[in-house]
Design a protein around this motif. Sequence first.
Motif, short mmCIF file in Angstrom:
data_model
loop_
_atom_site.label_atom_id
_atom_site.label_comp_id
_atom_site.label_asym_id
_atom_site.label_seq_id
_atom_site.Cartn_x
_atom_site.Cartn_y
_atom_site.Cartn_z
N UNK A 7 0.82 -1.21 0.00
CA UNK A 7 0.00 0.00 0.00
C UNK A 7 0.86 1.26 0.00
N UNK A 8 0.40 2.27 -0.73
CA UNK A 8 1.11 3.54 -0.81
C UNK A 8 0.11 4.67 -1.02
N UNK A 9 0.45 5.84 -0.52
CA UNK A 9 -0.43 7.00 -0.67
C UNK A 9 -0.12 7.82 -1.91
N UNK A 10 0.92 7.44 -2.65
CA UNK A 10 1.30 8.24 -3.81
C UNK A 10 1.57 7.37 -5.03
N UNK A 11 1.50 8.03 -6.19
CA UNK A 11 2.00 7.45 -7.43
C UNK A 11 2.75 8.57 -8.14
N UNK A 12 3.88 8.23 -8.77
CA UNK A 12 4.69 9.23 -9.45
C UNK A 12 4.77 8.93 -10.94
N UNK A 13 4.83 9.98 -11.75
CA UNK A 13 5.07 9.84 -13.18
C UNK A 13 5.81 11.08 -13.67
N UNK A 14 6.34 11.00 -14.88
CA UNK A 14 7.09 12.12 -15.43
C UNK A 14 6.66 12.41 -16.86
N UNK A 15 6.91 13.63 -17.28
CA UNK A 15 6.73 14.01 -18.68
C UNK A 15 8.09 14.41 -19.23
N UNK A 16 8.24 14.22 -20.52
CA UNK A 16 9.52 14.53 -21.17
C UNK A 16 9.25 15.14 -22.54
N UNK A 17 9.84 16.29 -22.77
CA UNK A 17 9.75 16.96 -24.07
C UNK A 17 11.15 17.18 -24.61
N UNK A 18 11.33 16.88 -25.89
CA UNK A 18 12.66 17.02 -26.49
C UNK A 18 12.62 17.73 -27.82
N UNK A 19 13.66 18.49 -28.08
CA UNK A 19 13.84 19.13 -29.38
C UNK A 19 15.11 18.55 -30.02
N UNK A 20 15.05 18.32 -31.32
CA UNK A 20 16.16 17.71 -32.04
C UNK A 20 16.64 18.62 -33.16
N UNK A 21 17.93 18.45 -33.54
CA UNK A 21 18.45 19.18 -34.69
C UNK A 21 18.22 18.35 -35.96
N UNK A 22 18.74 18.82 -37.07
CA UNK A 22 18.52 18.13 -38.35
C UNK A 22 19.14 16.74 -38.40
N UNK A 23 20.13 16.50 -37.53
CA UNK A 23 20.78 15.18 -37.49
C UNK A 23 20.10 14.22 -36.52
#
Length: 403
Positions: free
Chosen positions: A241-257
């Motif tokens: 049992x736990x009182x929390x749940x964690x998650x993350x978001x990730x945003x990325x930008x890339x160059x032409x390569x």
Amino acid sequence: MKKYLSLTTIFVFLLTTFSIYYIQSAVAKNDKTQFIIEYVDGDKDLLKDIRVSGFYFLGNMGDSVTITDKETSYKSNLPFFEQMDYENLASSSKQYQKLKKKYPSFMRGKNNERYLFEDDNQVLYAEVDYVNSVNGKIKDFHFSINTLSKTDEQTNSYTIDVPKQKDIVYMEIYDVQYLYDEVRIVTANHKTNSSLTEVHQYTINLNKNQITDDKIIFTQNETSADYYSTMSLSEQNAIEPSNIVMFQTEEGHENDDGETTELKRKMYIYHYKEAKLSELALPAELQAQMDTDIAYLYNENYLYANKLIYDKETVKGAVYKIDLKTGKIANTANFTPSSDLQIIGITLNEDTIQLVGRDAEELPVFALYTLEDGKLLFEGKIDTKNQDSVNFNELSLDMISGI
């Protein structure tokens, strides 16, 4: 006549299938490489308890393997029905293994620890099922929930439709809890718009066999990033049992390569009892980290996050223990891998820091350190008695357990 002909056809098909399977298995058993774990450093007494899981490619095919100090076991060598219920022993927690041993019938086919919940009274397993339509689309999402009472080991099963599912293309369970006599399931619902993800908390009353509340706790809208994802984090003692749940978001930008030039991460904590979502600001030591392969592990009080530090030809590692209330670093576990260890991956698992990689001879190697202080527990390498017959590049290591 047609009825008997159909039955005969089915019988012949099953007989042929099983015959081919057992013939192939018999041949395969005599042609499977037996890997061995060789001690390199650390506590040698731990060798007898360590299990290493991985995957071994054999030409155009491959097989899951579990390696110990005594033998190498292959998934394909298991009996037919055990293969259907295969669960890699080296990638599961001690608590999960106890449940498998104590309640083997109930636990059959229940291989994802994130879907499990256990307290003093019951064991509960919840998953999302669906139907594949003729045109390939997924539809009819529903929760399949199984419970076991510890008092009399009575089991019950429930099937409950997911509401408002018209635009959902995929659902991923982040956590399962049991609170105030109701099941709580947190999911990431990916929508037809690829940039839109909603994280929901579904509250389910099993006595009524219905969802009593559907709460959207997070929404990711349009983004200008080249790629975006919402991901769950690994939880320490995930079944408890736990009182929390964690998650993350990730945003990325890339160059032409295709190289990542900018990476933004955000960490979120959802508190069940308070029904509150909060953002955890990562410390400066991790905010500038561009490496996308960071391992995280959390419990109700702390988030653990690793970072590799490259200093000329030396590689050092650090695992930061971050206080969830303050966002500050409570402790840092520093560790230094062997100089000839080329690190491929790092995992934080239960109470250990796990490294897998290759040594100077390209042999698969692994190392285990304590999560709290970075002390070396064991370092080993995978070898075989006849190296000439093995291409070690075809063997990839995944997880280490047993200690």
